[in-house]
Motif scaffolding. Structure first.
Motif, PDB file in Angstrom:
ATOM      1  N   MET A 100       0.918  -1.338  -0.080  1.00  0.00           N
ATOM      2  CA  MET A 100      -0.500  -0.159   0.071  1.00  0.00           C
ATOM      3  C   MET A 100       0.707   1.493   0.032  1.00  0.00           C
ATOM      4  SD  MET A 100      -1.471  -0.119   3.644  1.00  0.00           S
ATOM      5  CE  MET A 100      -0.512  -0.737   5.419  1.00  0.00           C
ATOM      6  N   ASN A 101       2.147   1.476   0.433  1.00  0.00           N
ATOM      7  CA  ASN A 101       3.233   2.199   0.355  1.00  0.00           C
ATOM      8  C   ASN A 101       4.137   2.059  -0.339  1.00  0.00           C
ATOM      9  OD1 ASN A 101       1.400   3.378   2.355  1.00  0.00           O
ATOM     10  ND2 ASN A 101       2.344   2.194   4.434  1.00  0.00           N
ATOM     11  N   VAL A 102       3.767   1.532  -1.741  1.00  0.00           N
ATOM     12  CA  VAL A 102       5.471   1.580  -2.180  1.00  0.00           C
ATOM     13  C   VAL A 102       5.503   2.454  -3.031  1.00  0.00           C
ATOM     14  CG1 VAL A 102       4.169   0.658  -5.139  1.00  0.00           C
ATOM     15  CG2 VAL A 102       5.716  -0.405  -3.963  1.00  0.00           C
ATOM     16  N   ALA A 103       5.155   3.608  -2.797  1.00  0.00           N
ATOM     17  CA  ALA A 103       5.648   4.800  -4.092  1.00  0.00           C
ATOM     18  C   ALA A 103       6.007   5.796  -2.973  1.00  0.00           C
ATOM     19  CB  ALA A 103       3.996   5.294  -4.375  1.00  0.00           C
ATOM     20  N   MET A 104       5.823   5.573  -1.437  1.00  0.00           N
ATOM     21  CA  MET A 104       6.908   6.393  -0.455  1.00  0.00           C
ATOM     22  C   MET A 104       7.214   5.422   0.470  1.00  0.00           C
ATOM     23  SD  MET A 104       4.127   7.874   2.429  1.00  0.00           S
ATOM     24  CE  MET A 104       4.608   7.871   3.470  1.00  0.00           C
ATOM     25  N   HIS A 129       0.754   9.081  -2.258  1.00  0.00           N
ATOM     26  CA  HIS A 129       0.898   8.023  -2.451  1.00  0.00           C
ATOM     27  C   HIS A 129       0.049   6.743  -2.566  1.00  0.00           C
ATOM     28  CE1 HIS A 129      -0.094   7.413   2.129  1.00  0.00           C
ATOM     29  NE2 HIS A 129       0.153   5.689   1.768  1.00  0.00           N
ATOM     30  N   ALA A 130      -1.336   7.228  -1.855  1.00  0.00           N
ATOM     31  CA  ALA A 130      -1.890   6.211  -2.759  1.00  0.00           C
ATOM     32  C   ALA A 130      -2.097   5.650  -3.663  1.00  0.00           C
ATOM     33  CB  ALA A 130      -3.195   6.229  -1.553  1.00  0.00           C
ATOM     34  N   LEU A 136       2.073   2.331  -9.373  1.00  0.00           N
ATOM     35  CA  LEU A 136       2.820   1.631  -9.664  1.00  0.00           C
ATOM     36  C   LEU A 136       3.115   0.580  -9.675  1.00  0.00           C
ATOM     37  CD1 LEU A 136       5.489   3.662  -6.714  1.00  0.00           C
ATOM     38  CD2 LEU A 136       6.028   3.880  -9.770  1.00  0.00           C
ATOM     39  N   LEU A 137       2.357  -0.088  -9.237  1.00  0.00           N
ATOM     40  CA  LEU A 137       1.706  -1.444  -8.954  1.00  0.00           C
ATOM     41  C   LEU A 137       1.077  -2.140  -9.855  1.00  0.00           C
ATOM     42  CD1 LEU A 137       0.008  -2.050  -5.592  1.00  0.00           C
ATOM     43  CD2 LEU A 137       2.188  -3.012  -6.111  1.00  0.00           C
ATOM     44  N   ARG A 138       0.106  -0.956 -11.262  1.00  0.00           N
ATOM     45  CA  ARG A 138      -0.337  -0.815 -12.269  1.00  0.00           C
ATOM     46  C   ARG A 138       1.105  -1.755 -13.230  1.00  0.00           C
ATOM     47  NH1 ARG A 138      -4.040   3.133 -10.868  1.00  0.00           N
ATOM     48  NH2 ARG A 138      -5.702   2.265 -10.528  1.00  0.00           N
ATOM     49  N   GLU A 139       1.869  -0.429 -13.279  1.00  0.00           N
ATOM     50  CA  GLU A 139       3.318  -0.268 -13.861  1.00  0.00           C
ATOM     51  C   GLU A 139       4.031  -2.083 -14.291  1.00  0.00           C
ATOM     52  OE1 GLU A 139       4.816   2.978 -13.387  1.00  0.00           O
ATOM     53  OE2 GLU A 139       3.314   4.458 -14.310  1.00  0.00           O
ATOM     54  N   ALA A 140       4.020  -2.105 -13.056  1.00  0.00           N
ATOM     55  CA  ALA A 140       4.164  -3.521 -12.277  1.00  0.00           C
ATOM     56  C   ALA A 140       3.978  -4.913 -13.012  1.00  0.00           C
ATOM     57  CB  ALA A 140       4.731  -3.955 -10.696  1.00  0.00           C
TER      58      ALA A 140
END
Length: 300
Positions: A100-104, A129-130, A136-140
């Motif tokens: 949930m906090n992968v962007a920060m 960040h949410a 980011l998860l979509r892009e991954a």
């Protein structure tokens, strides 16, 4: 028990590295492999796992992001069955808790270690960040719409999904327990009280599930007993306020070299209060406490 601790430390180290490398093409399969190993370790002994994760999360601000993600994941995996969530919801919820906090990720570690409140730049990252984590998860390569929705809405007070609401409460609970360089963590009773959703009729369904599953003080929390000793909760008891504990300081504040297992159901050893970790001045021998927790399970 040294091996038990080493396996959790290895998982935390791998998760920390993975969350910082979410743009690599193998992010999703590596996360799935880590999740499978974490599940096997947690399910081997839930109370011992919570003892380890709560102790790590409440006694140090180092490596906060990964430690927080693992604790939130363990809590939602433990509590979700009490809410009778469908299997697909539980699957999405566990993955969301870890990511949930992968962007920060880096910023979370920075914030935990700095002695002051977030500045304007940091606040801007926190506020977005949410949505950024979901993107980011979509892009991954994440295609699970429910996983992405939980991540995107995990700070939205209007989120209608009960899985998202559970993650919101657990996220706040773990954050309240955990220290920062700028502040101490809260005690487990105070943290739990803020999550119950209590009204005239008592706790709401999520609050009731948290209380009945984790108890007033979860494994790993510090408590003061009626006789003045300070103890660490080892295992949950039959009642939410009656866990099995191990005293680590006597009534005069002196370390107890060989802790023993105590049943707080016994009036003479009842819990009197929960304590923030910062108030307990003792070097806890976690491997010894883990051995006591496992031994108590074997004797039950």
């Amino acid at each position: 028990m040294d091996d038990w601790a080493e396996r959790w430390l290895a998982l935390e180290t791998r998760l920390a590295a993975l969350l910082l490398r979410q743009r690599e093409p193998d992010f999703v399969p590596r996360l799935e492999a880590l999740l499978a190993q974490a599940r096997a370790l947690l399910d081997e002994d839930v109370d011992a796992a919570l003892l380890w994760l709560v102790q790590v999360g409440t006694t140090s601000h180092v490596g906060y992001s990964a430690a927080h993600a693992l604790l939130c994941w363990a809590l939602v995996r433990t509590v979700a069955p009490a809410l009778a969530l469908p299997a697909a919801q539980r699957e999405a919820l566990e993955r969301a808790a870890l990511t949930m906090n992968v962007a920060m990720t880096a910023l979370q570690d920075e914030l935990a270690a700095q002695p002051h409140a977030p500045d304007a730049r940091q606040r801007a990252v926190i506020d977005t960040h949410a949505a950024a984590s979901a993107q980011l998860l979509r892009e991954a390569g994440v295609g699970d719409a429910h996983w992405l929705a939980i991540v995107e809405q995990h700070h939205d007070p209007a989120a209608p999904d009960i899985a998202t609401q559970l993650l919101q409460r657990v996220d706040r609970y773990a954050a309240l327990l955990s220290p920062r360089r700028s502040r101490d963590g809260r005690d487990s009773v105070e943290a739990m009280w803020k999550l119950l959703g209590t009204g005239e009729a008592g706790p709401d369904p999520i609050g009731a599930a948290l209380l009945s599953t984790l108890g007033v003080c979860p494994p790993g929390a510090f408590v003061r007993l009626h006789d003045g000793r300070i103890a660490v909760v080892l295992r949950r008891g039959a009642q939410p306020g009656e866990p099995w504990v191990a005293p680590v300081l006597d009534a005069q504040g002196r370390p107890i070299p060989e802790p023993e297992v105590v049943d707080t159901h016994t009036p003479a050893h009842a819990m009197e209060a929960a304590l923030p970790a910062a108030q307990v001045r003792v070097r806890v021998q976690q491997a010894r406490l883990l051995r006591l927790a496992r031994a108590r399970a074997a004797a039950a």
